[in-house]
Design an enzyme around this catalytic site. Structure first.
Site, mmCIF file in Angstrom:
data_model
loop_
_atom_site.group_PDB
_atom_site.id
_atom_site.type_symbol
_atom_site.label_atom_id
_atom_site.label_comp_id
_atom_site.label_asym_id
_atom_site.label_seq_id
_atom_site.Cartn_x
_atom_site.Cartn_y
_atom_site.Cartn_z
ATOM 1 N N THR A 173 90.280 -5.946 113.889
ATOM 2 C CA THR A 173 90.767 -4.776 114.643
ATOM 3 C C THR A 173 91.620 -5.180 115.848
ATOM 4 O O THR A 173 91.480 -6.279 116.377
ATOM 5 C CB THR A 173 89.570 -3.907 115.095
ATOM 6 O OG1 THR A 173 88.729 -4.698 115.926
ATOM 7 C CG2 THR A 173 88.786 -3.379 113.915
ATOM 8 N N LYS A 188 85.784 -8.491 113.565
ATOM 9 C CA LYS A 188 86.468 -9.397 114.499
ATOM 10 C C LYS A 188 87.355 -8.545 115.391
ATOM 11 O O LYS A 188 88.457 -8.151 115.004
ATOM 12 C CB LYS A 188 87.323 -10.448 113.786
ATOM 13 C CG LYS A 188 87.789 -11.516 114.788
ATOM 14 C CD LYS A 188 89.120 -12.151 114.466
ATOM 15 C CE LYS A 188 90.319 -11.419 114.970
ATOM 16 N NZ LYS A 188 90.524 -11.344 116.416
ATOM 17 N N GLY A 220 96.851 -3.907 112.461
ATOM 18 C CA GLY A 220 97.590 -4.848 113.301
ATOM 19 C C GLY A 220 98.993 -5.044 112.787
ATOM 20 O O GLY A 220 99.546 -4.173 112.107
ATOM 21 N N THR A 259 102.412 -6.284 110.852
ATOM 22 C CA THR A 259 102.785 -6.419 109.443
ATOM 23 C C THR A 259 102.740 -7.893 109.033
ATOM 24 O O THR A 259 102.306 -8.229 107.926
ATOM 25 C CB THR A 259 104.192 -5.822 109.229
ATOM 26 O OG1 THR A 259 104.170 -4.487 109.758
ATOM 27 C CG2 THR A 259 104.574 -5.757 107.766
ATOM 28 N N VAL A 280 100.779 -10.371 110.130
ATOM 29 C CA VAL A 280 99.394 -10.805 109.872
ATOM 30 C C VAL A 280 98.846 -10.102 108.635
ATOM 31 O O VAL A 280 98.156 -10.704 107.809
ATOM 32 C CB VAL A 280 98.501 -10.553 111.115
ATOM 33 C CG1 VAL A 280 97.036 -10.841 110.807
ATOM 34 C CG2 VAL A 280 98.965 -11.388 112.293
ATOM 35 N N GLY A 281 99.172 -8.822 108.469
ATOM 36 C CA GLY A 281 98.694 -8.061 107.309
ATOM 37 C C GLY A 281 99.119 -8.716 106.003
ATOM 38 O O GLY A 281 98.332 -8.812 105.051
ATOM 39 N N GLU A 319 96.501 -1.332 107.832
ATOM 40 C CA GLU A 319 97.210 -0.322 108.628
ATOM 41 C C GLU A 319 98.123 -1.121 109.543
ATOM 42 O O GLU A 319 97.664 -1.724 110.515
ATOM 43 C CB GLU A 319 96.173 0.527 109.376
ATOM 44 C CG GLU A 319 96.715 1.840 109.835
ATOM 45 C CD GLU A 319 97.084 1.799 111.287
ATOM 46 O OE1 GLU A 319 98.282 1.524 111.562
ATOM 47 O OE2 GLU A 319 96.204 2.027 112.131
ATOM 48 N N CYS A 346 100.808 2.344 116.748
ATOM 49 C CA CYS A 346 101.654 2.185 115.549
ATOM 50 C C CYS A 346 102.318 3.501 115.172
ATOM 51 O O CYS A 346 103.224 3.509 114.341
ATOM 52 C CB CYS A 346 100.812 1.721 114.376
ATOM 53 S SG CYS A 346 99.927 0.242 114.719
ATOM 54 N N GLU A 370 109.644 -2.165 115.907
ATOM 55 C CA GLU A 370 108.725 -1.427 116.782
ATOM 56 C C GLU A 370 108.739 -2.053 118.184
ATOM 57 O O GLU A 370 108.417 -3.235 118.335
ATOM 58 C CB GLU A 370 107.332 -1.591 116.165
ATOM 59 C CG GLU A 370 106.374 -0.513 116.385
ATOM 60 C CD GLU A 370 105.075 -0.790 115.614
ATOM 61 O OE1 GLU A 370 104.340 0.163 115.424
ATOM 62 O OE2 GLU A 370 104.787 -1.933 115.216
HETATM 63 C C1 SIN Z 1 97.214 2.814 115.758
HETATM 64 O O1 SIN Z 1 98.111 2.765 116.559
HETATM 65 O O2 SIN Z 1 96.995 1.855 115.022
HETATM 66 C C2 SIN Z 1 96.304 4.009 115.597
HETATM 67 C C3 SIN Z 1 96.784 5.229 116.237
HETATM 68 C C4 SIN Z 1 95.940 6.446 115.953
HETATM 69 O O3 SIN Z 1 94.834 6.372 115.430
HETATM 70 O O4 SIN Z 1 96.418 7.527 116.274
#
Ligand code: SIN
Length: 493
Positions: A163, A189, A242, A244, A246-247, A264, A298, A395
């Site tokens: 997270t 983690k 986190g 992209t 690392v994902g 995500e 995000c 971003e």
């Molecule tokens: C995030 O930025 O990863 C989550 C944002 C949200 O839950 O609105």
């Protein structure tokens, strides 16, 4: 630390709310080699405390403990698991103020916003406490007369939940609550920048009666912990929020043991303001989506596309609203924007703004570090941003609002979709027909129409394209933690 932050930290520490060890099998443990890492207050740069800096060995033990507990936790009735989750929700809400203060200390977001995140984070636990009881199977009409066919859903097993720092509580509960509801156990983690909120939430999970070993927390070396989670055949699912980059690594790493994966990842959210928008609604919504958490989400608007007929009016009113935002330590009354999380994030914001200026964009408001020092950055509006600028391509993850002018709906849709990201998109319009048309054309997992704050526990959150896989929240979020098993009963005639 400011006097206020210092007194909050010492109060939380003396009441035992600040935990500094990892949490394995229901026990608080130091790193096996005794190593620690410092946790900073980003508003002051001062150290709040040192926490255990763990790695592969601690993670393996956490996995073993999660695996052992899985055998009993998954056998409880849904109602029993539901009651534990409900109690966890109650305890989090009862400790809302302390959790909010802890979050402001380690993450920097204004206290009101931090308390809002506690409510938001807890709402996932409440929702999944209820949803635990609705994991239905199916009976399928058989193709042969002597057969009976069933579908049952079962928990996947041990879940590794990785997270981020921007939502120190909500990104944990959004993963852990459905996992526990389904009967899974977890190794969390949290980000090494914000482990304190995670540890406090873990302590409350034990107080709620969630058995030792169902929730484990290890923090420290991201690569060692990540590798141990990926390598273990006992970990059956990786869930990550986190970057992209690392994902993609996690997805590749999970292939070796063929784990379920939900990701995500980063966004590049377009926020489209059409000429027919209600200006006040558009201003309010754009402020909300752009400046939430100092622009560090995000789903924050990353590109504000404004139609030419309303561009000047919108940019003047928007700049005025942005200029009035109060920046400062999140514990100070009336502060709407805290610091950026750390120096490297600040440098990224600065380099994106410099890139835009060097390519002809105009700073309308802000555009530089704040006089408060540290990682504070002025709430910023940049006009005349073009597609080739970094601000439009990637971003920015900071309090910078780039305005881009467009002529037609088709052009707006083309610009909006011209990216590998596909998490959130927003539009402001008073036309119902256009709302439907544009929603269908946008290649995004979430679409907000005339609204900038659309996240909720009852709706599915997740992205298309390279913004991720799977959905969190809502009834759909349960499927991520379940296996579907088909059972054929023969010889029934
Ligand atoms: C995030 O930025 O990863 C989550 C944002 C949200 O839950 O609105």
């Amino acid at each position: 630390m400011s006097t206020n932050a210092r007194s909050v930290a010492s109060r939380l520490s003396s009441s035992g709310f600040i935990r500094t060890q990892g949490f394995i099998g229901g026990k608080w443990v130091d790193a096996y080699d005794g190593k620690t890492i410092e946790v900073y207050n980003p508003a002051t740069g001062e150290v709040i405390t040192n926490v255990a800096c763990m790695g592969g060995r601690e993670t393996k033990d956490a996995i073993t403990s999660a695996h052992n507990t899985f055998l009993s936790w998954s056998k409880l009735t849904a109602a029993e698991r539901s009651r534990c989750l409900r109690k966890w929700f109650d305890l989090i809400m009862a400790n809302k103020e302390e959790l909010g203060q802890l979050m402001t200390l380690e993450q920097g977001k204004p206290l009101d916003e931090a308390m809002g995140e506690v409510t938001y984070g807890a709402s996932y636990i409440e929702f999944y406490a209820e949803e635990a009881k609705r994991v239905y199977g199916d009976i399928i009409p058989a193709a042969l007369p002597d057969r009976r066919l069933f579908v049952m859903k079962q928990p996947v097993g041990v879940v590794g939940a990785i997270t981020p720092w921007n939502f120190p509580l909500a990104m944990i509960t959004r993963k852990v609550a459905p996992a526990l509801a389904c009967g899974c156990t977890v190794v969390i983690k949290p980000s090494e920048l914000t482990p304190l909120t995670a540890l406090a939430a873990a302590e409350l999970s034990i107080q709620a009666g969630i058995p030792p070993g169902a929730v484990n927390v290890v923090m420290g070396s991201a690569s060692d912990i990540g590798e141990a989670l990926l390598a273990s055949p006992q970990v059956r699912k990786i869930t990550f929020t986190g970057s992209t980059t690392v994902g993609k690594k996690l997805m590749a790493g999970a292939a070796e043991t063929v784990k379920k994966v939900s990701l995500e990842l980063g966004g590049n959210a377009p926020c489209i303001i059409f000429d027919d928008a209600d200006l006040d609604v558009a201003l309010k919504g754009t402020m909300a989506t752009k400046f939430r958490n100092s622009g560090q989400t995000c789903v924050c608007a990353n590109r504000i596309l404004v139609q030419e007929g309303i561009y000047d009016k919108f940019s003047i009113a928007f700049s005025k609203a942005v200029e009035s935002m109060k920046v400062g330590d999140g514990f100070v009354e009336g502060v709407a924007q805290g610091p950026i999380i750390n120096d490297s994030a600040l440098h990224k914001v600065e380099s994106f703004v410099q890139d835009a200026i060097s390519k002809g964009a105009k700073v309308l408001i802000g555009g530089k570090r704040h006089s408060l020092g540290m990682t504070f950055y002025e709430p910023t509006v940049i006009g005349d941003v073009k597609s080739e600028m970094l601000l439009a391509r990637e971003e920015v993850f900071g309090p910078v609002a780039p305005l881009m002018k467009f002529k037609t709906e088709e052009e707006a849709i083309h610009i909006a979709n011209d990216t590998n990201a596909g998490l959130a998109a927003y539009m402001f319009t008073t036309s119902i027909k256009r709302s439907w048309r544009v929603s269908e054309a946008l290649e995004y997992g979430l679409v907000g129409i005339n609204e900038g704050q659309i996240s909720t526990e009852v709706a599915p959150f997740g992205g298309m394209k390279q913004s991720g896989l799977g959905r969190e929240g809502s009834k759909y979020g349960m499927d991520e933690y379940l296996e579907i098993k088909y059972v054929c009963l023969g010889n029934m005639s």
